[in-house]
Design an enzyme around this catalytic site. Structure first.
Site, PDB file in Angstrom:
ATOM      1  N   ASP A  62       0.908  -1.134  -0.107  1.00  0.00           N
ATOM      2  CA  ASP A  62      -0.023   0.126   0.249  1.00  0.00           C
ATOM      3  C   ASP A  62       0.811   1.208  -0.256  1.00  0.00           C
ATOM      4  O   ASP A  62       0.630   2.453   0.415  1.00  0.00           O
ATOM      5  CB  ASP A  62      -0.915   0.030   1.234  1.00  0.00           C
ATOM      6  CG  ASP A  62      -2.096  -1.118   0.895  1.00  0.00           C
ATOM      7  OD1 ASP A  62      -2.572  -1.050  -0.164  1.00  0.00           O
ATOM      8  OD2 ASP A  62      -2.598  -1.729   2.079  1.00  0.00           O
ATOM      9  N   ASP A 105      -6.751  -4.931  -4.452  1.00  0.00           N
ATOM     10  CA  ASP A 105      -6.387  -3.371  -4.048  1.00  0.00           C
ATOM     11  C   ASP A 105      -5.150  -3.156  -4.795  1.00  0.00           C
ATOM     12  O   ASP A 105      -5.062  -1.807  -4.823  1.00  0.00           O
ATOM     13  CB  ASP A 105      -6.271  -3.374  -2.425  1.00  0.00           C
ATOM     14  CG  ASP A 105      -7.216  -4.254  -1.611  1.00  0.00           C
ATOM     15  OD1 ASP A 105      -7.843  -5.393  -2.086  1.00  0.00           O
ATOM     16  OD2 ASP A 105      -7.646  -3.643  -0.575  1.00  0.00           O
TER      17      ASP A 105
END
Ligand code: GLY
Length: 371
Positions: free
Chosen positions: A94, A151
């Protein structure tokens, strides 16, 4: 009132609210509003994946309005994230969400050399997670060498940016290998998407898919579908590979068919039991950005499908899921982080606000590309 007038009026309300939040927050990094108040996620966990979204909001509004306070605050947040580089062990894939919205956005708008360094540092960390035999980027840490989550499609734009910034195609090769792996293994033929693909880290064979933050194995977590829609549309923008646009459209069409049944606000998982009803506005606002991105790339006769779906989502959000009171934190209500996380169902979360604001600015042609 046409859509532009409507969006202009919404943008004024956004500015009023964000300006008040800024006064309360100073340089704190917000995540989830509890009882109408944000707390500082930068203190609780510097490496937390959402720590860039507030800066993303501020850079988008700085780009749209030129107000110095947005830039100054975003720059302070960016400096605070240097601690996350030092805390390295907690970092994960991320890093895209964290530094695209901070350092890369700053560099794109101001050419700040320190921000360039931070963005490249983050991109090197992401590229370092690439498995060359499996041809994917590992998502999480610990004993999960073969785990890839959908994601990730919103993190790889950091690699497309680094490819350009350094004029080095390696970053693009890694991003494309990863996007291909996700497209061929995690996106299903019917346009739905699993949250997690578990691959053999020795050779990249798909071992199983998992439900992750959705209802369960074989289900269809709506935010995951949104990550795929926007992520593949962005990969198409950066690579012009037709299969990515086809994939974005396939998932988008599936998503639209589902939200038409629930007034354009998705439930947290399209394949969960009908009750209890848990909605997820963050899936809605992220998908709206994805639809508007797809609309830029499809022939004129296909555009209304995606543009109208985006506008319908945004209007449904404004009608039933916003809090314009300036004394409370959080604009968009009712985001659900994970289907089974009972304590945080339908709550204001910073990334719901980010995608909402980006989508409103996209309608007004006042956004800039953070991804
Ligand atoms: N990237 C984690 C989530 O969507 O909740």
């Amino acid at each position: 009132m046409d859509n532009q007038q409507w969006a202009t009026q919404v943008l004024s309300k956004i500015e009023l609210k964000v300006d008040q939040e800024l006064q309360r927050l100073g340089d704190q990094i917000p995540y989830m509003a509890v009882d109408g108040r944000y707390t500082d996620m930068g203190v609780k966990d510097t490496t937390w994946w959402t720590n860039g979204f507030w800066s993303g909001i501020l850079w988008q509004l700085y780009h749209a309005t030129g107000k110095p306070i947005y830039k100054e605050t975003a720059q302070k947040n960016e400096e605070r994230l240097d601690q996350a580089f030092l805390d390295f062990k907690g970092l994960h894939h991320d890093v895209g969400f964290m530094w695209l919205h901070t350092a890369v956005a700053n560099y794109r708008l101001t050419q700040n050399p320190k921000s360039l360094q931070r963005g490249l540092h983050a991109a090197e960390l992401l590229a370092g997670r690439y498995n060359p035999r499996g041809q994917f980027i590992r998502s999480w840490n610990r004993d999960r060498a073969g785990w890839v989550i959908i994601d990730s499609m919103l993190n790889i734009p950091l690699l497309y940016w680094a490819q350009e910034a350094l004029d080095d195609p390696r970053f693009g090769f890694i991003a494309e290998d990863h996007a291909d792996k996700v497209m061929n293994n995690i996106v299903r033929a019917d346009g739905s998407v699993a949250h997690i693909g578990v691959f053999d880290p020795q050779d990249g064979t798909l071992l199983e898919t998992l439900g992750g933050q959705g209802y369960g194995v074989g289900s269809s977590w709506s935010r995951g579908q949104a990550w795929a829609i926007y992520g593949f549309a962005l990969s198409y923008r950066h690579t012009h590979k037709a299969a990515y646009l086809d994939t974005a459209k396939k998932v988008a069409n599936y998503f639209i068919a589902n939200i038409q049944k629930t007034g354009y606000i998705p439930v947290s998982d399209f394949r969960a039991p009908q009750t209890p009803v848990k909605v997820d506005t963050s899936a809605a606002t992220c998908a709206a950005c994805g639809f508007l991105e797809i609309a830029r790339h499809v022939p004129e006769n296909e555009r209304p499908l995606y543009e109208e779906a985006a506008v319908n989502i945004l209007k449904a959000i404004v009608e039933k899921h916003v809090d314009w009171r300036t004394e409370t934190d959080g604009i968009v209500l009712d985001a659900t982080p994970a289907y089974h996380e009972e304590e945080t169902v339908q709550t204001p979360i910073i990334y719901s606000d980010y995608y909402f604001i980006e989508a409103i600015l996209r309608l007004l042609n006042q956004n800039f590309l953070i991804w």
